[in-house]
Design a protein around this motif. Structure first.
Motif, short mmCIF file in Angstrom:
data_model
loop_
_atom_site.label_atom_id
_atom_site.label_comp_id
_atom_site.label_asym_id
_atom_site.label_seq_id
_atom_site.Cartn_x
_atom_site.Cartn_y
_atom_site.Cartn_z
N GLU A 1 0.85 -1.19 0.00
CA GLU A 1 0.00 0.00 0.00
C GLU A 1 0.88 1.24 0.00
OE1 GLU A 1 -3.71 -1.61 2.72
OE2 GLU A 1 -1.99 -0.70 3.71
N ASN A 2 0.50 2.22 -0.79
CA ASN A 2 1.19 3.52 -0.85
C ASN A 2 2.63 3.44 -1.32
OD1 ASN A 2 -1.15 4.89 0.18
ND2 ASN A 2 -0.61 4.09 2.19
N SER A 3 2.97 2.42 -2.09
CA SER A 3 4.32 2.38 -2.65
C SER A 3 4.46 3.47 -3.70
CB SER A 3 4.59 1.01 -3.28
OG SER A 3 3.67 0.76 -4.32
N GLY B 1 13.82 -8.90 -1.36
CA GLY B 1 13.49 -10.03 -0.51
C GLY B 1 13.41 -11.36 -1.23
N ASN B 2 13.00 -12.34 -0.49
CA ASN B 2 12.89 -13.72 -0.92
C ASN B 2 12.08 -13.87 -2.21
OD1 ASN B 2 11.04 -16.34 -0.69
ND2 ASN B 2 13.03 -16.78 0.23
N GLU B 3 12.50 -14.81 -3.04
CA GLU B 3 11.86 -15.03 -4.34
C GLU B 3 10.38 -15.37 -4.25
OE1 GLU B 3 16.22 -16.27 -5.00
OE2 GLU B 3 14.79 -16.33 -3.35
N VAL B 4 9.96 -15.99 -3.17
CA VAL B 4 8.55 -16.38 -3.02
C VAL B 4 7.79 -15.38 -2.15
CG1 VAL B 4 6.96 -18.17 -2.15
CG2 VAL B 4 9.07 -18.82 -3.36
N PHE B 5 8.38 -14.99 -1.03
CA PHE B 5 7.66 -14.20 -0.03
C PHE B 5 7.97 -12.70 -0.08
CE2 PHE B 5 8.32 -18.49 1.73
CZ PHE B 5 6.99 -18.90 1.72
N GLY B 6 8.95 -12.30 -0.85
CA GLY B 6 9.30 -10.89 -0.96
C GLY B 6 10.00 -10.37 0.29
N VAL B 7 9.97 -9.06 0.45
CA VAL B 7 10.58 -8.42 1.61
C VAL B 7 9.67 -8.65 2.81
CG1 VAL B 7 11.39 -6.23 2.60
CG2 VAL B 7 11.64 -6.66 0.13
N ASN B 8 10.23 -9.08 3.94
CA ASN B 8 9.38 -9.38 5.10
C ASN B 8 8.81 -8.10 5.69
OD1 ASN B 8 10.84 -8.53 7.63
ND2 ASN B 8 12.41 -9.92 6.84
N GLN B 9 7.64 -8.23 6.29
CA GLN B 9 6.87 -7.09 6.79
C GLN B 9 7.65 -6.28 7.82
OE1 GLN B 9 3.82 -6.05 5.54
NE2 GLN B 9 4.24 -4.25 6.77
N GLU B 10 8.40 -6.94 8.69
CA GLU B 10 9.16 -6.22 9.71
C GLU B 10 10.20 -5.31 9.05
OE1 GLU B 10 8.79 -9.60 9.72
OE2 GLU B 10 7.30 -9.76 11.32
N ALA B 11 10.84 -5.78 8.00
CA ALA B 11 11.82 -4.96 7.27
C ALA B 11 11.12 -3.79 6.59
CB ALA B 11 12.58 -5.80 6.26
N ILE B 12 9.98 -4.06 5.95
CA ILE B 12 9.23 -3.00 5.27
C ILE B 12 8.89 -1.87 6.24
CG2 ILE B 12 6.99 -2.45 4.21
CD1 ILE B 12 7.16 -5.24 2.86
N GLN B 13 8.47 -2.24 7.44
CA GLN B 13 8.07 -1.23 8.42
C GLN B 13 9.24 -0.35 8.87
OE1 GLN B 13 5.86 -4.26 10.76
NE2 GLN B 13 4.28 -2.67 10.86
N GLY C 1 10.43 3.92 2.92
CA GLY C 1 9.36 3.81 1.94
C GLY C 1 9.55 2.57 1.10
N THR C 2 8.69 2.41 0.12
CA THR C 2 8.79 1.28 -0.79
C THR C 2 8.69 1.78 -2.22
OG1 THR C 2 6.42 0.87 -0.64
CG2 THR C 2 7.83 -0.44 0.80
N ILE C 3 9.43 1.12 -3.07
CA ILE C 3 9.41 1.42 -4.50
C ILE C 3 8.84 0.19 -5.19
CG2 ILE C 3 10.80 1.92 -6.54
CD1 ILE C 3 12.90 3.15 -4.60
N GLU C 4 7.94 0.43 -6.12
CA GLU C 4 7.31 -0.66 -6.87
C GLU C 4 7.59 -0.50 -8.36
OE1 GLU C 4 2.80 -2.41 -7.69
OE2 GLU C 4 3.15 -1.13 -5.95
#
Length: 177
Positions: free
Chosen positions: A107-109, A128-140, A144-147
């Motif tokens: 959201e809001n990337s 992040g991981n090929e299946v699960f992506g960047v883990n939520q704790e790291a994102i927080q 910000g996030t780039i998509e």
């Protein structure tokens, strides 16, 4: 038009690379399973004079025959460090005034084409991981996030492809815009 010979490419020696001014960009690979992906990110990082790579979690480290297959020697040029905990790496970089962005669909990337850099700022990118992506704790913990916008039926890219796209885009914005 003539294809250039390897001898015409003005390649840096390992020492020249190490002495070169680096792009103020740090790559963080967290829980990457594929050794080929790791090697490919090293090779891309060499091409764009990336400052450093952090290898976190289950991400394998050099020396490794499988990483070397795709890195083609870039593990000897690009500075790297292993750190078990990606959250600690992010926190430490932020203490050093590095802006840290996860490459993820959240959201809001910020779409990559809309991401603007600040001059005289160093950035770190978390992949992040090929299946699960960047883990939520790291994102927080990130600034910000780039998509990467994707319009087809598949809304995922291989980690090494994503890294190549984002590294090139930020390299271009840092050096040419």
């Amino acid at each position: 038009m003539r294809k250039l010979e390897n001898s015409e490419l003005d390649r840096k020696s390992i020492q020249d690379f190490k002495n070169s001014t680096k792009t103020p960009l740090i790559i963080i690979l967290d829980d990457i399973r594929s050794l080929n992906n790791i090697g490919s990110v090293f090779r891309t990082s060499d091409a764009f004079l990336i400052e450093k790579i952090y290898l976190c979690g289950i991400t394998a480290t050099p020396p490794n025959k499988e990483i070397h297959k795709t890195a083609l020697g870039a593990t000897e040029t690009v500075a790297w460090e292993y750190a078990e905990n990606v959250q600690e790496v992010i926190q430490n970089l932020k203490k050093e005034k590095v802006k840290v962005y996860a490459i993820e669909q959240v959201e809001n990337s910020i779409f990559l084409q809309d991401f603007t850099i600040e001059k005289e700022t160093k950035y770190a990118l978390v992949f992040g991981n090929e299946v699960f992506g960047v883990n939520q704790e790291a994102i927080q913990l990130c600034d910000g996030t780039i998509e990467i916008p994707q319009l087809g039926t598949k809304h995922s890219l291989n980690i090494s492809v994503s890294a190549g796209i984002v590294i090139w885009d930020l390299f271009k914005k840092i050096n040419y815009l």
